[in-house]
Scaffold this motif. Structure first.
Motif, short mmCIF file in Angstrom:
data_model
loop_
_atom_site.label_atom_id
_atom_site.label_comp_id
_atom_site.label_asym_id
_atom_site.label_seq_id
_atom_site.Cartn_x
_atom_site.Cartn_y
_atom_site.Cartn_z
N GLN A 100 0.81 -1.22 0.00
CA GLN A 100 0.00 0.00 0.00
C GLN A 100 0.84 1.27 0.00
O GLN A 100 0.50 2.25 -0.67
CB GLN A 100 -0.93 0.01 1.21
N LEU A 101 1.95 1.26 0.74
CA LEU A 101 2.73 2.49 0.92
C LEU A 101 4.00 2.54 0.08
O LEU A 101 4.49 3.64 -0.22
CB LEU A 101 3.12 2.65 2.40
N PRO A 134 -1.76 2.89 17.27
CA PRO A 134 -0.45 3.25 16.73
C PRO A 134 -0.24 4.74 16.56
O PRO A 134 0.90 5.21 16.51
CB PRO A 134 -0.42 2.52 15.37
N ASP A 135 -1.33 5.52 16.47
CA ASP A 135 -1.16 6.97 16.31
C ASP A 135 -0.65 7.63 17.59
O ASP A 135 -0.28 8.81 17.56
CB ASP A 135 -2.49 7.61 15.90
N GLN A 136 -0.58 6.88 18.70
CA GLN A 136 -0.06 7.43 19.94
C GLN A 136 1.44 7.17 20.09
O GLN A 136 1.99 7.35 21.19
CB GLN A 136 -0.80 6.81 21.14
N ALA A 137 2.11 6.76 19.04
CA ALA A 137 3.54 6.42 19.11
C ALA A 137 4.36 7.62 19.58
O ALA A 137 4.14 8.76 19.18
CB ALA A 137 4.03 5.96 17.74
N ARG A 138 5.34 7.31 20.44
CA ARG A 138 6.27 8.34 20.92
C ARG A 138 7.65 8.20 20.30
O ARG A 138 8.49 9.07 20.48
CB ARG A 138 6.37 8.26 22.45
N CYS A 139 7.89 7.11 19.59
CA CYS A 139 9.13 6.96 18.84
C CYS A 139 9.21 8.08 17.81
O CYS A 139 8.23 8.38 17.13
CB CYS A 139 9.14 5.59 18.15
N ARG A 140 10.38 8.72 17.70
CA ARG A 140 10.50 9.90 16.85
C ARG A 140 11.56 9.72 15.78
O ARG A 140 12.59 9.06 15.99
CB ARG A 140 10.83 11.14 17.68
N GLU A 173 7.60 15.44 12.09
CA GLU A 173 6.93 16.74 12.27
C GLU A 173 5.64 16.84 11.47
O GLU A 173 4.78 17.66 11.77
CB GLU A 173 7.87 17.87 11.87
N ASP A 174 5.46 15.95 10.48
CA ASP A 174 4.24 15.97 9.66
C ASP A 174 3.17 14.98 10.15
O ASP A 174 2.06 14.98 9.64
CB ASP A 174 4.58 15.63 8.21
N GLY A 175 3.51 14.12 11.12
CA GLY A 175 2.57 13.11 11.59
C GLY A 175 3.24 11.76 11.74
O GLY A 175 4.45 11.68 11.96
N LEU A 176 2.47 10.70 11.59
CA LEU A 176 3.00 9.34 11.76
C LEU A 176 3.58 8.85 10.44
O LEU A 176 2.92 8.90 9.41
CB LEU A 176 1.90 8.40 12.24
N PRO A 220 6.13 11.31 4.20
CA PRO A 220 6.28 11.58 5.63
C PRO A 220 4.95 12.01 6.25
O PRO A 220 4.23 12.84 5.69
CB PRO A 220 7.31 12.72 5.67
N GLY A 221 4.62 11.44 7.39
CA GLY A 221 3.41 11.83 8.11
C GLY A 221 2.12 11.30 7.53
O GLY A 221 1.04 11.71 7.97
N ARG A 222 2.18 10.37 6.57
CA ARG A 222 0.96 9.89 5.90
C ARG A 222 0.74 8.39 6.08
O ARG A 222 0.08 7.76 5.27
CB ARG A 222 1.04 10.22 4.40
N ALA A 223 1.27 7.81 7.14
CA ALA A 223 1.20 6.36 7.30
C ALA A 223 -0.02 5.88 8.07
O ALA A 223 -0.37 4.70 8.01
CB ALA A 223 2.46 5.85 7.99
N LEU A 224 -0.70 6.75 8.80
CA LEU A 224 -1.74 6.29 9.72
C LEU A 224 -2.89 5.59 9.01
O LEU A 224 -3.36 4.53 9.46
CB LEU A 224 -2.27 7.46 10.55
#
Length: 383
Positions: A100-101, A134-140, A173-176, A220-224
């Motif tokens: 998908q990605l 998974p949207d609560q991830a703190r890994c950066r 910085e753009d999301g997950l 970037p930031g579009r995986a959720l």
């Protein structure tokens, strides 16, 4: 709706059933569990040679082009045999994310090898305290001059200690975002262990891991949204795996009630035990219906209706799994808890499956939220 299997689907089901029945005996499973690998590499190789590892992969990547129904047929038999190999997490969940990605180059580089069983993937999307979200991830992940720097901790990565690549969620910085990580890269540490129900997993420590630009999956930031969709496909397959284990546990319990003698007759003649078996059969039939429903909608476009049906299927499967495990052990008595008896392993597996990808309370809450969504304001809810 026609629930009859096609000739090709029937052949697939019989192939997997025969392979698990003839090869994956309980003794074979115990030997794999106690080995250094924690599984059976020979069994994985046999699945690859028969094309079973290619079932969830798209045809253009040398796969079988299977749908949720084909995944159901495979997972049900793997669940019946208590197979330790991470087919669901590698071939369905992780490979689905790549399909998908991934860019055309990433898909062409990875998926033919995954289809052939030569490359295994694992998804690292769980962290302490995220509670199935998974949207609560703190890994950066922080952008650097030539790529990304990844820092964080992941937990219970099923199949992660034997995976060739890890798909790691991280906040940018753009999301997950989702990154493909080489487990042998500098700064990556895997802490492997056997789960209580048999399969192996690992906790993942990421300390300033450098990620090449080409190892970012998607934008970037579009995986959720992709994670939510592919978790739905994995959840549907897991309902089928639990169904196979429930059928095996039911069969073992029925056989025990027919053979165990008490007061000069089989205990299965006692009416109260017959009532318990009737309750178990009812739960099994309900779980079967919902597993079929989940398989039928797993590959549908993302929608509120799909999310609601998958949440209902997982809720039903989780409740039935726990009830079947508890009732089977109670009807067996002490023997049902012994390590040398396969039922104990089915019971542990069913309880753990009831909690992966969200427990019954989690999915009941999501189902309720979906029912309350105002008309015209529909949105996808994580499953």
């Amino acid at each position: 709706m026609d629930f009859n299997l096609s000739d090709e689907q029937q052949m697939l089901a019989e192939t997997v059933q025969r392979l698990v029945r003839d090869i994956y005996t309980f003794e074979h499973r115990l030997a794999g569990y106690q080995s250094d690998a924690g599984e059976s590499p020979e069994f994985w190789q046999q699945m690859a040679e028969l094309g079973i590892t290619s079932v969830p992969i798209a045809g253009r990547y040398e796969g079988f082009d299977g749908t949720g129904v084909e995944n159901m047929l495979v997972m049900k038999e793997l669940g019946r045999g208590l197979c330790l190999e991470p087919f669901l997490h590698s071939q369905i969940y992780a490979a689905g994310l790549v399909q998908q990605l991934g860019s055309p180059e990433q898909r062409q580089r990875l998926l033919p090898k995954v289809s052939a069983g030569e490359c295994r993937l694992a998804v690292a999307d769980e962290e302490a305290g995220t509670h199935y979200q998974p949207d609560q991830a703190r890994c950066r992940a922080v952008a650097c001059e030539r790529g990304w720097r990844l820092n964080g901790r992941k937990r219970v990565v099923i199949g992660g200690d034997s995976a060739h690549y890890l798909l790691v969620t991280a906040r940018t910085e753009d999301g997950l975002s989702l990154f493909m990580v080489d487990p042998d890269a500098e700064g990556v540490r895997r802490i492997g262990y056997a789960c209580v129900d048999g399969p192996r997993a690992c906790d993942l420590v990421l300390d300033d891991v450098y990620i090449e630009p080409d190892d970012l999956l998607g934008q970037p930031g579009r995986a959720l949204s992709a994670l939510q969709y592919q978790r739905g496909r994995a959840l549907a397959a897991q309902c089928s795996e639990a169904l196979g284990s429930m059928e095996a546990a039911f069969g073992l319990t029925l056989e025990y009630l027919k053979s165990r003698q008490q007061f000069g007759s089989p205990i299965g003649r006692f009416q109260v035990l017959q009532h318990r078996m009737a309750d178990m059969r009812g739960e099994l039939e309900l779980a079967t219906s919902m597993a079929v429903l989940a398989a039928c909608v797993a590959d549908d476009p993302d929608s509120e209706d799909r999310s609601r049906k998958l949440a209902a299927a997982k809720f039903t499967s989780a409740r039935a799994s726990q009830m079947m495990a508890e009732a089977a052990i109670q009807l067996h008595g002490g023997i049902g808890m012994t390590w040398e008896y396969v039922l104990a392993h089915h019971a542990k597996r069913l309880v753990m499956l009831a909690h992966q990808f969200g427990d019954d309370d989690f999915h009941l809450s999501h189902y309720s939220a979906l029912l309350e969504t105002p008309a015209g304001n529909q949105q996808s809810v994580a499953v």
